[in-house]
Design a protein around this motif. Structure first.
Motif, PDB file in Angstrom:
ATOM      1  N   GLY A 109       0.708  -1.362   0.131  1.00 14.68           N
ATOM      2  CA  GLY A 109       0.095   0.066  -0.124  1.00 14.68           C
ATOM      3  C   GLY A 109       0.864   1.180   0.124  1.00 14.68           C
ATOM      4  N   LEU A 110       1.841   1.203   0.772  1.00 11.02           N
ATOM      5  CA  LEU A 110       2.662   2.524   0.861  1.00 11.02           C
ATOM      6  C   LEU A 110       3.562   2.780  -0.598  1.00 11.02           C
ATOM      7  N   ALA A 117      -4.158   1.690  -6.709  1.00 12.97           N
ATOM      8  CA  ALA A 117      -4.822   1.671  -5.401  1.00 12.97           C
ATOM      9  C   ALA A 117      -6.691   1.535  -5.763  1.00 12.97           C
ATOM     10  N   ARG A 118      -7.029   2.458  -6.812  1.00 17.27           N
ATOM     11  CA  ARG A 118      -8.217   2.684  -6.904  1.00 17.27           C
ATOM     12  C   ARG A 118      -8.696   1.146  -7.801  1.00 17.27           C
ATOM     13  N   ALA A 119      -7.885   0.819  -8.461  1.00 16.57           N
ATOM     14  CA  ALA A 119      -8.081  -0.485  -9.354  1.00 16.57           C
ATOM     15  C   ALA A 119      -8.226  -1.629  -8.303  1.00 16.57           C
ATOM     16  N   LEU A 120      -7.346  -1.955  -7.410  1.00 14.12           N
ATOM     17  CA  LEU A 120      -7.406  -2.770  -6.304  1.00 14.12           C
ATOM     18  C   LEU A 120      -8.832  -2.478  -5.580  1.00 14.12           C
ATOM     19  N   THR A 129     -18.918   1.202  -2.909  1.00 16.39           N
ATOM     20  CA  THR A 129     -19.513   2.149  -3.700  1.00 16.39           C
ATOM     21  C   THR A 129     -18.394   3.262  -4.186  1.00 16.39           C
ATOM     22  N   GLU A 130     -18.877   4.101  -5.008  1.00 17.50           N
ATOM     23  CA  GLU A 130     -17.711   4.939  -5.501  1.00 17.50           C
ATOM     24  C   GLU A 130     -17.311   5.696  -4.290  1.00 17.50           C
ATOM     25  N   GLU A 131     -18.111   6.077  -3.652  1.00 16.93           N
ATOM     26  CA  GLU A 131     -17.684   7.225  -2.505  1.00 16.93           C
ATOM     27  C   GLU A 131     -16.472   6.217  -1.286  1.00 16.93           C
ATOM     28  N   GLU A 132     -17.013   5.071  -1.255  1.00 18.13           N
ATOM     29  CA  GLU A 132     -16.114   3.997  -0.559  1.00 18.13           C
ATOM     30  C   GLU A 132     -14.827   4.154  -0.994  1.00 18.13           C
ATOM     31  N   VAL A 133     -14.812   3.870  -2.237  1.00 23.20           N
ATOM     32  CA  VAL A 133     -13.580   3.611  -3.205  1.00 23.20           C
ATOM     33  C   VAL A 133     -12.803   4.936  -3.003  1.00 23.20           C
ATOM     34  N   ASP A 134     -13.154   6.054  -3.099  1.00 25.87           N
ATOM     35  CA  ASP A 134     -12.551   7.353  -3.064  1.00 25.87           C
ATOM     36  C   ASP A 134     -12.333   7.460  -1.621  1.00 25.87           C
ATOM     37  N   ARG A 135     -12.958   7.166  -0.722  1.00 24.21           N
ATOM     38  CA  ARG A 135     -12.554   7.201   0.787  1.00 24.21           C
ATOM     39  C   ARG A 135     -11.220   6.335   1.064  1.00 24.21           C
ATOM     40  N   TYR A 136     -11.217   4.928   0.744  1.00 25.45           N
ATOM     41  CA  TYR A 136     -10.093   4.285   0.965  1.00 25.45           C
ATOM     42  C   TYR A 136      -8.704   4.860   0.040  1.00 25.45           C
ATOM     43  N   VAL A 137      -8.886   5.012  -1.044  1.00 26.47           N
ATOM     44  CA  VAL A 137      -7.830   5.693  -1.923  1.00 26.47           C
ATOM     45  C   VAL A 137      -7.391   6.815  -1.373  1.00 26.47           C
ATOM     46  N   GLY A 169      -5.634  -3.158 -12.925  1.00 27.06           N
ATOM     47  CA  GLY A 169      -5.898  -1.978 -13.566  1.00 27.06           C
ATOM     48  C   GLY A 169      -5.726  -1.790 -14.992  1.00 27.06           C
ATOM     49  N   GLY A 170      -4.987  -2.665 -15.457  1.00 26.18           N
ATOM     50  CA  GLY A 170      -4.596  -2.636 -17.026  1.00 26.18           C
ATOM     51  C   GLY A 170      -2.928  -2.344 -17.011  1.00 26.18           C
ATOM     52  N   ARG A 171      -2.657  -2.651 -18.344  1.00 27.19           N
ATOM     53  CA  ARG A 171      -1.000  -2.556 -18.711  1.00 27.19           C
ATOM     54  C   ARG A 171      -0.719  -0.830 -18.467  1.00 27.19           C
ATOM     55  N   MET A 172      -1.192  -0.151 -18.748  1.00 24.34           N
ATOM     56  CA  MET A 172      -0.878   1.370 -18.480  1.00 24.34           C
ATOM     57  C   MET A 172      -0.701   1.457 -17.049  1.00 24.34           C
ATOM     58  N   VAL A 173      -1.596   1.221 -16.111  1.00 26.34           N
ATOM     59  CA  VAL A 173      -1.522   1.329 -14.658  1.00 26.34           C
ATOM     60  C   VAL A 173      -0.509   0.677 -14.148  1.00 26.34           C
ATOM     61  N   LEU A 174      -0.083  -0.647 -14.563  1.00 26.29           N
ATOM     62  CA  LEU A 174       0.943  -1.502 -14.162  1.00 26.29           C
ATOM     63  C   LEU A 174       2.309  -0.715 -14.652  1.00 26.29           C
ATOM     64  N   ARG A 175       2.561  -0.218 -15.793  1.00 22.82           N
ATOM     65  CA  ARG A 175       3.453   0.515 -16.130  1.00 22.82           C
ATOM     66  C   ARG A 175       3.904   1.815 -14.963  1.00 22.82           C
ATOM     67  N   GLN A 176       2.862   2.452 -15.064  1.00 24.99           N
ATOM     68  CA  GLN A 176       2.918   3.699 -14.166  1.00 24.99           C
ATOM     69  C   GLN A 176       3.284   3.298 -12.611  1.00 24.99           C
TER      70      GLN A 176
END
Length: 270
Positions: A109-110, A117-120, A129-137, A169-176
């Motif tokens: 996580g760090l 993190a959003r993909a996870l 929910t989208e709000e919960e995802v935002d909160r955890y990210v 999250g996809g190849r671009m997310v992994l590369r970043q």
């Protein structure tokens, strides 16, 4: 909300918003229109059911003539935004002089980028929910302050090779994400190591772990499971985790070899 501390903060903030609104002679729809939010959100905030964003409190403070009293509650609300288990872990990380972590299923996580993190969190089941995802990210990104704290903590991480190759999250997310690992791994107080999949001897088969050594000599561990996370304080258990982590590090590639390995994986992804 999932803990009494957060609920108490939000109820207090909600009461203050309602009191200032009523003192100003405004209805919920009127306040919503004045600050750019809907009546439903104003109502939810006043009942302690929704977490107000910083601009909600800033704008409400100005619209209601609260003289900074509502705006001053942003810090407490920001802390309440994060789940209790995250707040507890963040407190320990903030006091740590040494932090070591082994991650076997995904990037620790760090070390995560916001996109990773959003993909996870977006793939969790049952779904957030989208709000919960935002909160955890947001909570996860806030913990990254440990990298910038002065005096610097010594931070070490061991990542399973598979976590560098799994395209969550996809190849671009992994590369970043891999690019971010190289940036963080170049910091003088951070060491990132890779545990190759081909290792025939591996001390981390019991799962991911985290160790935190605090000022004054106290030590804590942190372990994640399917449904529960727990902070470990029992000295015998800490000693066991410390032993395992030391062996895991000795079995992994060195930090220099690991950064070269991450670069190699990046090249394979292009």
């Amino acid at each position: 909300m999932e803990d009494e501390e957060s609920e108490a903060v939000l109820r207090t903030v909600g009461r203050q918003v309602r009191m200032w609104r009523e003192a100003a002679g405004m209805t919920q729809p009127e306040l919503g229109a004045a600050i750019g939010y809907g009546e439903d959100l104003v109502s939810s905030v006043e009942r302690g059911r929704r977490i107000p964003k910083p601009d909600f409190l800033d704008n409400a403070d100005e619209a209601l003539g609260a003289g900074g009293k509502l705006a001053s509650m942003k810090e407490d609300v920001e802390k309440a935004r994060y789940p209790k288990k995250v707040r507890d872990l963040a407190r320990l990380e903030d006091e740590a002089v040494e932090l070591g972590a082994y991650a076997g299923h995904h990037i620790h996580g760090l070390l995560q980028t916001p996109e990773y993190a959003r993909a996870l969190y977006a793939m969790r089941r049952p779904a957030f929910t989208e709000e919960e995802v935002d909160r955890y990210v947001s909570a996860r990104m806030a913990r990254k302050a440990v990298f910038d704290r002065v005096p610097r903590a010594q931070l070490t991480f061991v990542q399973e090779e598979v976590t560098l190759r799994r395209p969550l999250g996809g190849r671009m997310v992994l590369r970043q994400q891999l690019e971010h690992l190289l940036e963080v791994g170049a910091l003088r107080h951070v060491e990132i190591q890779v545990m190759p999949t081909a290792r025939e001897d591996h001390a981390g088969m019991a799962g991911s772990l985290q160790l935190l050594k605090l000022r004054g000599g106290k030590a804590f561990g942190h372990a994640e499971g399917q449904l529960h996370n727990r902070v470990i304080s029992e000295p015998h258990e800490i000693q066991t985790l410390d032993l395992r982590y030391g062996i895991i590090r000795s079995q992994a590639l060195t930090p220099r070899e690991s950064l070269a390995f991450i670069e190699k994986v990046m090249g394979e992804e292009t």
